[in-house]
Write a protein that holds these residues in place. Structure first.
Motif, PDB file in Angstrom:
ATOM      1  N   ILE A   1       0.823  -1.208   0.000  1.00 39.20           N
ATOM      2  CA  ILE A   1       0.000   0.000   0.000  1.00 39.20           C
ATOM      3  C   ILE A   1       0.857   1.258   0.000  1.00 39.20           C
ATOM      4  CG2 ILE A   1      -1.637   1.368   1.375  1.00 39.20           C
ATOM      5  CD1 ILE A   1      -2.947  -1.231   2.256  1.00 39.20           C
ATOM      6  N   GLY A   2       1.965   1.219   0.732  1.00 37.45           N
ATOM      7  CA  GLY A   2       2.756   2.429   0.921  1.00 37.45           C
ATOM      8  C   GLY A   2       3.727   2.772  -0.177  1.00 37.45           C
TER       9      GLY A   2
ATOM     10  N   SER B   1       3.200   5.943  -2.242  1.00 44.63           N
ATOM     11  CA  SER B   1       3.172   7.161  -1.427  1.00 44.63           C
ATOM     12  C   SER B   1       4.569   7.642  -1.041  1.00 44.63           C
ATOM     13  CB  SER B   1       2.334   6.929  -0.166  1.00 44.63           C
ATOM     14  OG  SER B   1       2.950   5.998   0.697  1.00 44.63           O
TER      15      SER B   1
ATOM     16  N   LEU C   1      -1.026   6.192   7.059  1.00 44.04           N
ATOM     17  CA  LEU C   1      -1.735   6.126   5.783  1.00 44.04           C
ATOM     18  C   LEU C   1      -2.176   4.698   5.476  1.00 44.04           C
ATOM     19  CD1 LEU C   1      -2.608   7.683   3.225  1.00 44.04           C
ATOM     20  CD2 LEU C   1      -0.381   7.145   2.236  1.00 44.04           C
ATOM     21  N   VAL C   2      -1.279   3.734   5.716  1.00 51.90           N
ATOM     22  CA  VAL C   2      -1.612   2.319   5.484  1.00 51.90           C
ATOM     23  C   VAL C   2      -2.773   1.901   6.387  1.00 51.90           C
ATOM     24  CG1 VAL C   2      -0.781  -0.039   5.736  1.00 51.90           C
ATOM     25  CG2 VAL C   2       0.688   1.680   4.668  1.00 51.90           C
TER      26      VAL C   2
ATOM     27  N   LYS D   1      -5.075   3.753   7.611  1.00 49.04           N
ATOM     28  CA  LYS D   1      -6.281   4.411   7.104  1.00 49.04           C
ATOM     29  C   LYS D   1      -6.864   3.643   5.925  1.00 49.04           C
ATOM     30  CE  LYS D   1      -7.747   8.712   4.851  1.00 49.04           C
ATOM     31  NZ  LYS D   1      -7.276  10.030   4.322  1.00 49.04           N
ATOM     32  N   MET D   2      -6.005   3.215   4.989  1.00 51.07           N
ATOM     33  CA  MET D   2      -6.476   2.472   3.818  1.00 51.07           C
ATOM     34  C   MET D   2      -7.054   1.115   4.220  1.00 51.07           C
ATOM     35  SD  MET D   2      -6.203   4.183   1.012  1.00 51.07           S
ATOM     36  CE  MET D   2      -6.642   5.669   1.918  1.00 51.07           C
TER      37      MET D   2
ATOM     38  N   GLY E   1      -5.973   0.158  -2.391  1.00 52.44           N
ATOM     39  CA  GLY E   1      -5.445   1.005  -1.337  1.00 52.44           C
ATOM     40  C   GLY E   1      -4.159   1.709  -1.738  1.00 52.44           C
ATOM     41  N   LYS E   2      -3.314   1.002  -2.484  1.00 52.72           N
ATOM     42  CA  LYS E   2      -2.057   1.585  -2.957  1.00 52.72           C
ATOM     43  C   LYS E   2      -2.313   2.836  -3.779  1.00 52.72           C
ATOM     44  CE  LYS E   2       0.098  -0.612  -6.285  1.00 52.72           C
ATOM     45  NZ  LYS E   2       0.975  -1.582  -6.989  1.00 52.72           N
TER      46      LYS E   2
ATOM     47  N   SER F   1      -4.323   5.812  -1.983  1.00 54.48           N
ATOM     48  CA  SER F   1      -3.533   6.516  -0.964  1.00 54.48           C
ATOM     49  C   SER F   1      -2.991   7.845  -1.477  1.00 54.48           C
ATOM     50  CB  SER F   1      -2.379   5.638  -0.482  1.00 54.48           C
ATOM     51  OG  SER F   1      -1.423   5.443  -1.510  1.00 54.48           O
TER      52      SER F   1
ATOM     53  N   GLU G   1      -4.716   9.830  -3.415  1.00 49.53           N
ATOM     54  CA  GLU G   1      -5.891  10.660  -3.698  1.00 49.53           C
ATOM     55  C   GLU G   1      -5.935  11.078  -5.176  1.00 49.53           C
ATOM     56  OE1 GLU G   1      -5.994  13.885  -0.910  1.00 49.53           O
ATOM     57  OE2 GLU G   1      -6.276  12.541   0.801  1.00 49.53           O
TER      58      GLU G   1
END
Length: 517
Positions: free
Chosen positions: A367-368, A371, A389-390, A392-393, A422-423, A426, A428
């Protein structure tokens, strides 16, 4: 509902079963994948397994196939305890499997993949009889009406072609049982008809099919019996003629679902994104369309029409020969994928395992990863910010994982797809291209993704939905553009969207060929 047997188990004799599951349990760290599973598969039938992602279907298949060993219980094959240590041993005793995620080696040829694990030995020790395999494969392909260049590498095939080859490989193995895990996830109507024909041919030969699918409408075309799993437990097993889609969904999710596609409750804005005169020789030609703020623009067409290729060129993954992309009226210079991401344009690919994930790495790493550059663009990594952030996703997407450090390969297919989403969410994005976003995902998870798409559109994100599922295209799109043989075939407004009109545009010059068939 309790984990109980079935009308089949209660009336059938042990000799009627080719496969029986006796008190099968299997757990992984933080997850009870199967819990005291009991039911039987009748010889020479098509038995369907359904359940949400994570219900235990794939785990059960892997126990049959020798990839996993049950923690408790036993599997009986022809009345004898089954003990195999991997797919090769399973194949030798008559159990063949088509995997949900393609089990291919891209740098090998079609022929090498077709015989992978069952190569024909040459007269000289330690050598393979390539000539014999080639002649046998050509003969088999001709009988089946398939056209593959056996000497080309697998990486040149589309996902659908590779899936069709995996099906061919499995049914050519002279098996007593064929396990089919989402065999139609990448197939269009023509290929699906081929699979149905093969299933009925196998059934006539007395071969048993165990069939997993999330496409509930298709299981009534192929199945005779059905077992519903939920949270690793058997909910029911019964003849498929004694149930319906609504009952199956209720058993799968544990509640009634009153709608398949959520209602859209927001207004669509002005045009924000435009593709002009997009062309690439041999793949697509002169593609033009606009996308409005908060809109879901469906992209439909036959497999091989060029839909994915257009998307890849838009975000700079592949080169184009000509064409321009505009965001809010300004031309964009996109040469690489990072150029597109920096402008808020992202693609969720159709092949989540091959292109969307690093399976050996954790949920957090997957996911990260985007970002690092596009959210926390600093010299030093902001570990605290990335973890937040992870987290949150994982919460926003309801990703079922023991922890963010869990390896992604251990998650169900639906949760892997959520990790891919999610990746990209993240960062937006402003323009989100979804290529087959719900392929191989259960009905409950699909609905969650549909709601997420609407929530994003409500917040001003615009979505391009590339989809081979006509029902999904019709149910989710505000407009639909149709691509036929690399060309723009037409556009349908909301009130015009229906299956017959989409297919009429999609078949293009192939209309006569399809009608003749």
């Amino acid at each position: 509902m309790s984990n109980h047997g079935d009308s089949v188990t209660n009336t059938a004799k042990p000799a009627d079963y080719i496969l029986e599951f006796k008190n099968i349990s299997k757990s992984f760290p933080g997850v009870q994948a199967l819990n005291d599973v009991n039911f039987g598969i009748k010889r020479g039938t098509v038995h369907v397994l359904v359940g949400e992602n994570g219900a235990g279907k794939s785990t059960l298949f892997k126990i049959i196939n020798g990839l996993y060993k049950a923690d408790k219980g036993e599997v009986l094959f022809d009345g004898v305890p089954l003990h195999v240590h991997g797919p090769s041993e399973a194949l030798k005793i008559g159990i063949s499997m088509i995997y949900q995620e393609l089990n291919i080696i891209k740098e090998m040829t079609v022929l090498e993949n077709l015989y992978l694990g069952r190569e024909k030995p040459a007269k000289i020790p330690f050598f393979v009889n390539n000539k014999g395999m080639l002649e046998e494969a050509k003969s088999y392909m001709e009988k089946q009406g398939l056209k593959f260049n056996l000497n080309e590498k697998m990486k040149t095939l589309s996902v659908a072609e590779a899936q069709l080859l995996e099906i061919t490989k499995a049914i050519s193995a002279n098996a007593k049982i064929v396990l089919m895990d989402e065999p139609t996830s990448s197939l269009a109507d023509k290929e699906f008809k081929f699979l149905i024909e093969k299933i009925f041919e196998l059934k006539k030969l007395g071969i048993t099919i165990i069939y997993v699918s999330h496409k509930l409408d298709e299981i009534f075309q192929v199945g005779e019996y059905i077992t519903v799993l939920r949270d690793g437990c058997v909910i029911n097993t019964l003849p498929i003629e004694k149930t319906n889609i609504s009952e199956i969904v209720e058993m799968m999710v544990g509640r009634k679902m009153t709608e398949v596609y959520p209602a859209k409750q927001y207004e669509i804005g002005d045009p924000v994104f435009e593709v002009k005169n997009f062309s690439r020789k041999g793949l697509f030609n002169n593609i033009n369309f606009t996308l409005n703020r908060g809109e879901i623009l469906g992209v439909s067409g036959l497999i091989g029409a060029g839909r994915t290729e257009i998307a890849r060129a838009i975000i700079g993954l592949d080169q184009k020969d000509s064409g321009e992309v505009f965001l809010n009226g300004k031309i964009l210079n996109i040469h690489t994928c990072n150029d597109a991401i920096s402008k808020g344009i992202v693609l969720v690919p159709e092949d989540r395992r091959g292109q969307g994930l690093s399976l050996i790495h954790s949920v957090a790493d997957n996911i990260g990863i985007v970002s690092y550059r596009h959210v926390f663009n600093k010299f030093w990594l902001n570990h605290q910010g990335i973890r937040a952030l992870v987290k949150k996703m994982i919460g926003n997407l309801s990703i079922k994982t023991p922890s963010m450090e869990t390896k992604t390969q251990t998650l169900s297919g639906g949760n892997q797809q959520k990790v891919v989403l999610g990746k990209w969410l993240s960062i937006e994005p402003r323009i989100l291209i979804l290529d087959e976003p719900t392929r191989g995902i259960d009905v409950g998870t699909k609905y969650e993704i549909y709601k997420l798409m609407h929530e994003m559109c409500k917040n001003g994100v615009s979505i391009i939905l590339i989809d081979s599922d006509l029902n999904e295209v019709i149910g989710m799109s505000d407009r639909v553009i149709v691509i036929s043989e690399g060309k723009f075939a037409g556009i349908l407004e909301k009130q015009e969207i229906e299956a017959a009109k989409i297919m009429h545009l999609a078949v293009g010059t192939k209309t006569k060929e399809l009608i003749d068939e």
